[in-house]
Motif scaffolding. Sequence first.
Motif, mmCIF file in Angstrom:
data_model
loop_
_atom_site.group_PDB
_atom_site.id
_atom_site.type_symbol
_atom_site.label_atom_id
_atom_site.label_comp_id
_atom_site.label_asym_id
_atom_site.label_seq_id
_atom_site.Cartn_x
_atom_site.Cartn_y
_atom_site.Cartn_z
ATOM 1 N N ALA A 1 0.825 -1.204 0.000
ATOM 2 C CA ALA A 1 0.000 0.000 0.000
ATOM 3 C C ALA A 1 0.866 1.264 0.000
ATOM 4 O O ALA A 1 1.834 1.360 0.753
ATOM 5 C CB ALA A 1 -0.908 0.002 1.224
ATOM 6 N N PHE B 1 0.434 -4.555 4.189
ATOM 7 C CA PHE B 1 -0.713 -4.854 5.049
ATOM 8 C C PHE B 1 -1.033 -6.333 4.893
ATOM 9 O O PHE B 1 -1.407 -6.761 3.811
ATOM 10 C CB PHE B 1 -1.934 -4.008 4.659
ATOM 11 C CG PHE B 1 -1.874 -2.591 5.177
ATOM 12 C CD1 PHE B 1 -1.112 -1.634 4.526
ATOM 13 C CD2 PHE B 1 -2.573 -2.229 6.327
ATOM 14 C CE1 PHE B 1 -1.038 -0.332 5.009
ATOM 15 C CE2 PHE B 1 -2.506 -0.928 6.822
ATOM 16 C CZ PHE B 1 -1.735 0.020 6.155
ATOM 17 N N ALA C 1 -8.245 -6.661 0.318
ATOM 18 C CA ALA C 1 -7.774 -5.273 0.203
ATOM 19 C C ALA C 1 -8.937 -4.307 0.426
ATOM 20 O O ALA C 1 -9.382 -3.629 -0.489
ATOM 21 C CB ALA C 1 -7.140 -5.047 -1.165
ATOM 22 N N GLU D 1 -10.496 -4.065 6.521
ATOM 23 C CA GLU D 1 -9.381 -4.979 6.784
ATOM 24 C C GLU D 1 -8.123 -4.187 7.174
ATOM 25 O O GLU D 1 -7.360 -4.620 8.037
ATOM 26 C CB GLU D 1 -9.101 -5.839 5.554
ATOM 27 C CG GLU D 1 -10.064 -7.014 5.389
ATOM 28 C CD GLU D 1 -9.773 -8.146 6.376
ATOM 29 O OE1 GLU D 1 -8.592 -8.447 6.610
ATOM 30 O OE2 GLU D 1 -10.744 -8.727 6.919
ATOM 31 N N MET D 2 -7.955 -3.032 6.552
ATOM 32 C CA MET D 2 -6.798 -2.192 6.911
ATOM 33 C C MET D 2 -6.886 -1.733 8.357
ATOM 34 O O MET D 2 -5.891 -1.690 9.075
ATOM 35 C CB MET D 2 -6.725 -0.964 5.992
ATOM 36 C CG MET D 2 -5.864 -1.193 4.775
ATOM 37 S SD MET D 2 -5.832 0.201 3.625
ATOM 38 C CE MET D 2 -5.900 1.594 4.696
ATOM 39 N N ARG D 3 -8.102 -1.399 8.753
ATOM 40 C CA ARG D 3 -8.314 -0.987 10.150
ATOM 41 C C ARG D 3 -7.916 -2.131 11.095
ATOM 42 O O ARG D 3 -7.230 -1.922 12.098
ATOM 43 C CB ARG D 3 -9.788 -0.627 10.341
ATOM 44 C CG ARG D 3 -10.105 -0.002 11.697
ATOM 45 C CD ARG D 3 -11.587 -0.044 12.014
ATOM 46 N NE ARG D 3 -12.455 0.699 11.119
ATOM 47 C CZ ARG D 3 -12.683 2.026 11.192
ATOM 48 N NH1 ARG D 3 -12.109 2.734 12.115
ATOM 49 N NH2 ARG D 3 -13.500 2.601 10.327
ATOM 50 N N ARG E 1 -3.672 -10.447 11.380
ATOM 51 C CA ARG E 1 -3.414 -9.332 10.449
ATOM 52 C C ARG E 1 -2.325 -8.444 11.051
ATOM 53 O O ARG E 1 -2.193 -8.339 12.260
ATOM 54 C CB ARG E 1 -4.688 -8.514 10.235
ATOM 55 C CG ARG E 1 -5.820 -9.291 9.583
ATOM 56 C CD ARG E 1 -7.064 -8.450 9.615
ATOM 57 N NE ARG E 1 -8.225 -9.143 9.120
ATOM 58 C CZ ARG E 1 -8.983 -9.958 9.845
ATOM 59 N NH1 ARG E 1 -8.669 -10.224 11.095
ATOM 60 N NH2 ARG E 1 -10.042 -10.532 9.311
ATOM 61 N N VAL F 1 0.730 -4.993 10.107
ATOM 62 C CA VAL F 1 1.311 -3.983 9.222
ATOM 63 C C VAL F 1 2.812 -4.220 9.189
ATOM 64 O O VAL F 1 3.428 -4.423 10.233
ATOM 65 C CB VAL F 1 1.008 -2.572 9.777
ATOM 66 C CG1 VAL F 1 1.735 -1.511 8.989
ATOM 67 C CG2 VAL F 1 -0.496 -2.309 9.744
#
Lengths: 245, 113
Positions: free
Chosen positions: A7, A221, A226, A230-232, A241, A243
């Motif tokens: 990302a 990520f 995507a 899911e990023m949260r 999950r 980073v």
Amino acid sequence: MPVEFRADLHIHTCLSPCSELTMTPARIVERAASLGINIIAICDHNTAEHVEVTGSLAKKKGIRVMAGMEINSSEEVHILGLFGKLTEALNMQAVVYENLPGQNNEDVFGMQVLVNEDEEVLGFNKRLLIGATDLSVNRIVELIHSFNGLAVASHIDREGFGIIGQLGFIPEGVEFDALEISYRTSRARALEMFGLYKHVPWITSSDAHSLEDIGRKTTGFVMEHATFEEMRLALRGTEGRKVIF
Amino acid sequence: MELQEIIKSLSLKVENPSVDLNIEVKGAYVSDMLSDVIGNSKEGFLWITIQVHLNIIAVASLKNLSGIILVNGRVPAEDTLKKAIEEKVPIMTTPLPAFDLVGMLYSLGLRCR
């Protein structure tokens, strides 16, 4: 099974006065695709007007676009607001516009060009997008959260417009979802400088103002899909999950 | 120089008059970048700024400054004033821009050293 997505969550388009005119949504998407980037966020200064067009172009290339905006606080601190839905970003934009005084001077700050998918000029944003809003850091973070967004302190390693440079330290009670380390600073150096803030997730991104800048730094990520939600979860480190920076 | 004396001669408004203003001012520093103030101001200095964020009080306490003057008609944010009272940091305001105010402070004999 979570997999890693690359990302670049801080990209300006030709709508930002300081950006190159070649930063059209079409070319940004093309460049991101050629670099194998999976997710980009369009974060122009105090505006989200190029998010939608970038999103529809990116869909065709299989790239996910997050709605974003780089908001300038009354203390001249830059904060990225990232949103799951375009409408939420536009709601935030409405508040920003209400609190953004001044008109752009193209000769001094540069043009603020609004274009379509085919790079045809639709018009020019007349607002002083490079300027500071009348909203404090604390208020901006609250507002971003009220629109279900993620608040990221931009380039905390930059003296000008970074929160630590402007305000000395991150104010107590201001809940950032992530801190951005700019492309200028390595992770090792950032650990020496900002180890105090290790409890907040870190990301890095290009802060691209020209096509060559895109992807000069990206964040991994590790997540199921995507998507924004899911990023949260990845930022929170939920169920495998994570980073990677 | 006494803070009281400076307040009188420059007609500054004290936003938290409950704090003790019988303080010795040892010099002054002007900056709107808080990291710069942390790095370069000294104990007993008056700080001249347009920043009204809550963090200014923490910086003033940390550096043992003698007070903060907000220029250009800026007023402290509500939480900033509350903290200034708690931390006993004198916070003053003036409609004058920084340049004019600093000139006057210099004439009164204050220096940045």
